[in-house]
Write an enzyme that holds these catalytic residues in place. Sequence first.
Site, PDB file in Angstrom:
ATOM      1  N   ASP A  97     -11.104  42.914 -50.475  1.00 46.40           N
ATOM      2  CA  ASP A  97     -10.797  43.316 -51.853  1.00 46.40           C
ATOM      3  C   ASP A  97      -9.803  42.344 -52.475  1.00 46.40           C
ATOM      4  OD1 ASP A  97      -7.998  44.300 -51.662  1.00 46.40           O
ATOM      5  OD2 ASP A  97      -8.845  45.830 -50.360  1.00 46.40           O
ATOM      6  N   ILE A  98      -9.618  42.464 -53.767  1.00 48.45           N
ATOM      7  CA  ILE A  98      -8.835  41.488 -54.520  1.00 48.45           C
ATOM      8  C   ILE A  98      -7.401  41.365 -54.016  1.00 48.45           C
ATOM      9  CG2 ILE A  98      -8.121  43.150 -56.306  1.00 48.45           C
ATOM     10  CD1 ILE A  98      -8.475  40.844 -58.353  1.00 48.45           C
TER      11      ILE A  98
END
Length: 288
Positions: free
Chosen positions: A108-109
């Site tokens: 994820d980011i």
Amino acid sequence: MSEKLQKVLARAGVGSRREMEKYIDSNRVSVNGKAARLGDRVEENAVIRVDGHVVKIEQQEERVCRVLMYHKPEGELCTRKDPEGRRTVFDRLPRLEGDRWIAIGRLDINTSGLLLFTNDGELANRLMHPKYEVEREYSARVFGEVTNQTLSTLTKGVELEDGPAKFLKIKPMGGEGINKWFNVTLTEGRNREVRRLWQSQDVEVSRLIRIRYGKLELNKRLPQGGWEELKLEDVNYLRKSVKMRPETQTKLSVMPEKRKDKRAKINQIRKAVKKHNQRAQKPKPKRK
């Protein structure tokens, strides 16, 4: 000799077999001018189109399986293009002639660390499939009270919204106060699974770094935003772990690297990362 359509498309680098099945089911694939159906088999001279574009069919022995190790920074998305123009993990990768890189899983980011890419869709699909139980290890800094009961619960298993989940191993790595580091291992890669497991015990993850995939550890000298191509022995370790035939070719030199060559390579990677960051910081010219 005919092969399953989704296998041919995966080998061509369009995507994983699972993704290709969705494409076929959504009428995005045609074979010899006719809409494809799940279960179709194709010959090597078939004309295959995806979204109207002809796909170059490769025989299995024609492709050299390649794998990159990438040190993902926080703030990058695991997608090819972002409508908002944010940075993606594909921005820095080397271009492939007539081929493309496929991410093996996602981060994820807000997660950094080891991310693998390959040009072999079948390899990517198998490595992501939970049945092969490839271990992923993360270094997690958590905020909250962590007791022996917490650790026991997380290794025995908890029920998440998408089914049961657990850590295979948890290793305390120290810390101060209620900010502690733990190395955690699991054998699947569901969306934000590490974070959600800790959250199930009212503990928040404030930093998360993937440090190992299978037996492959993140190269500590590889700067964030840098990549390096894996040697043939590492590529074949990955292939063997998911019951695929070994690769016999590599794009890399087979000569052993000297220490000074390794230093020079890392320095070259660092310069490339710095140059990319400088370009990314420049404002894009406005369209007239």
